[in-house]
Design a protein around this motif. Structure first.
Motif, PDB file in Angstrom:
ATOM      1  N   GLN A  40       0.827  -1.206   0.000  1.00 51.07           N
ATOM      2  CA  GLN A  40       0.000   0.000   0.000  1.00 51.07           C
ATOM      3  C   GLN A  40       0.863   1.257   0.000  1.00 51.07           C
ATOM      4  N   GLN A  41       1.938   1.228   0.752  1.00 51.34           N
ATOM      5  CA  GLN A  41       2.836   2.383   0.799  1.00 51.34           C
ATOM      6  C   GLN A  41       3.502   2.617  -0.558  1.00 51.34           C
ATOM      7  N   ILE A  42       3.880   1.526  -1.212  1.00 47.89           N
ATOM      8  CA  ILE A  42       4.501   1.657  -2.534  1.00 47.89           C
ATOM      9  C   ILE A  42       3.517   2.247  -3.534  1.00 47.89           C
ATOM     10  N   VAL A  43       2.292   1.731  -3.521  1.00 41.61           N
ATOM     11  CA  VAL A  43       1.270   2.215  -4.451  1.00 41.61           C
ATOM     12  C   VAL A  43       0.974   3.690  -4.209  1.00 41.61           C
ATOM     13  N   GLN A  44       0.813   4.067  -2.950  1.00 39.37           N
ATOM     14  CA  GLN A  44       0.486   5.455  -2.628  1.00 39.37           C
ATOM     15  C   GLN A  44       1.632   6.402  -2.957  1.00 39.37           C
ATOM     16  N   SER A  45       2.869   5.945  -2.753  1.00 43.12           N
ATOM     17  CA  SER A  45       4.017   6.805  -3.041  1.00 43.12           C
ATOM     18  C   SER A  45       4.157   7.081  -4.535  1.00 43.12           C
ATOM     19  N   VAL A  46       3.692   6.138  -5.351  1.00 42.48           N
ATOM     20  CA  VAL A  46       3.808   6.299  -6.801  1.00 42.48           C
ATOM     21  C   VAL A  46       2.568   6.949  -7.390  1.00 42.48           C
ATOM     22  N   LYS A  47       1.397   6.453  -6.996  1.00 42.62           N
ATOM     23  CA  LYS A  47       0.153   6.908  -7.608  1.00 42.62           C
ATOM     24  C   LYS A  47      -0.348   8.233  -7.045  1.00 42.62           C
ATOM     25  N   GLY A  48       0.071   8.579  -5.845  1.00 35.36           N
ATOM     26  CA  GLY A  48      -0.457   9.788  -5.227  1.00 35.36           C
ATOM     27  C   GLY A  48       0.284  11.044  -5.619  1.00 35.36           C
ATOM     28  N   GLN A  49       0.767  11.123  -6.846  1.00 35.10           N
ATOM     29  CA  GLN A  49       1.509  12.280  -7.316  1.00 35.10           C
ATOM     30  C   GLN A  49       0.961  12.721  -8.670  1.00 35.10           C
ATOM     31  N   GLY A  50       1.513  13.814  -9.173  1.00 38.44           N
ATOM     32  CA  GLY A  50       1.139  14.266 -10.501  1.00 38.44           C
ATOM     33  C   GLY A  50       1.704  13.341 -11.564  1.00 38.44           C
ATOM     34  N   PRO A  51       1.224  13.459 -12.801  1.00 37.58           N
ATOM     35  CA  PRO A  51       1.674  12.565 -13.878  1.00 37.58           C
ATOM     36  C   PRO A  51       3.187  12.557 -14.080  1.00 37.58           C
ATOM     37  N   LEU A  52       3.813  13.732 -14.050  1.00 41.82           N
ATOM     38  CA  LEU A  52       5.254  13.796 -14.282  1.00 41.82           C
ATOM     39  C   LEU A  52       6.025  13.133 -13.147  1.00 41.82           C
ATOM     40  N   ASP A  53       5.598  13.396 -11.913  1.00 40.99           N
ATOM     41  CA  ASP A  53       6.265  12.774 -10.767  1.00 40.99           C
ATOM     42  C   ASP A  53       6.043  11.263 -10.760  1.00 40.99           C
ATOM     43  N   GLU A  54       4.841  10.855 -11.131  1.00 42.05           N
ATOM     44  CA  GLU A  54       4.560   9.421 -11.192  1.00 42.05           C
ATOM     45  C   GLU A  54       5.426   8.745 -12.243  1.00 42.05           C
ATOM     46  N   PHE A  55       5.515   9.372 -13.409  1.00 47.79           N
ATOM     47  CA  PHE A  55       6.338   8.811 -14.486  1.00 47.79           C
ATOM     48  C   PHE A  55       7.799   8.693 -14.070  1.00 47.79           C
ATOM     49  N   SER A  56       8.340   9.773 -13.514  1.00 49.90           N
ATOM     50  CA  SER A  56       9.751   9.749 -13.125  1.00 49.90           C
ATOM     51  C   SER A  56       9.997   8.750 -12.000  1.00 49.90           C
ATOM     52  N   GLY A  57       9.040   8.641 -11.065  1.00 49.93           N
ATOM     53  CA  GLY A  57       9.192   7.686  -9.976  1.00 49.93           C
ATOM     54  C   GLY A  57       9.219   6.250 -10.472  1.00 49.93           C
TER      55      GLY A  57
END
Length: 211
Positions: free
Chosen positions: A76-93
């Motif tokens: 859950q922490q991994i999913v939230q850290s990746v999905k809970g951001q803007g598109p650019l941050d999600e992509f770079s992450g």
């Protein structure tokens, strides 16, 4: 007469140059498209099959409740850290994380071990998410659904290329072809980065435009 002597001497020099060029060209041909090429392809397919086997095997092996809860929290922490951001941050992450994994997997000797560990861990996390989610589903079903997503197979392919590159580097060292193989190794690492770039872009686009 001097010109005739020069012309007569030219054919005698050509056979001396050919033995120096042909072995080098033959080694490159064998490495890229001959025996090394066929072994590389076979190894790539083998690694890809092993990846899927480890991933689904980890989902099929039952875990105790305590371990499942711990992995569920981590997932859950991994999913939230990746999905809970803007598109650019999600992509770079996503991209940077996948590239970090792939670069480790490209390291000779270390790569295959890390591949097995990371995939088994991922399979266990999927199992925990499947069992402990608000709407539980069989882990293998969730794994199959995840695998059918466009970016999943692309990621698996990138990791397989990375591990294959590291193993072939070892084999080239044994066969004393390291100087030639190191160039192929560098190209395959770049290919892996490109593949994972596409995978990260695809995964991000699915989250931004789910329909």
């Amino acid at each position: 007469m001097a010109q005739s002597a020069g012309e007569a001497g030219t054919p005698e020099q050509q056979p001396e140059q050919q033995p120096e060029q042909q072995p080098h060209q033959r080694r490159q041909k064998n490495l890229a498209g001959g025996r090394f090429g066929s072994r590389r392809l076979l190894l790539f397919v083998t690694v890809l099959v092993i990846e899927l086997t480890i991933f689904f095997l980890a989902m099929a092996i039952p875990m105790d409740a305590t371990q499942q809860k711990s992995l569920y929290t981590e997932g859950q922490q991994i999913v939230q850290s990746v999905k809970g951001q803007g598109p650019l941050d999600e992509f770079s992450g996503i991209f940077l994380n996948n590239v970090r994994i792939a670069l480790i997997e490209a390291v000779p000797f270390v790569g295959p071990v890390f591949l097995g560990y990371s995939l088994f861990y991922s399979g266990e996390v999927v199992q925990a998410l499947a069992v402990l989610s608000p709407t539980p589903v069989p882990p293998l079903i969730l794994g199959a659904v995840l695998f059918l997503l466009p970016h999943s197979l692309v990621e698996f392919t990138g990791y397989a290329v990375s591990v294959t590159a590291g193993i072939m580097l070892i084999w080239a060292g044994i066969k004393k072809r390291l100087r030639i193989e190191i160039r192929v190794y560098a190209k395959e690492v770049l290919v892996t980065v490109g593949v994972l770039l596409v995978a990260a872009a695809t995964e991000t686009s699915l989250d931004v435009y789910p329909d």
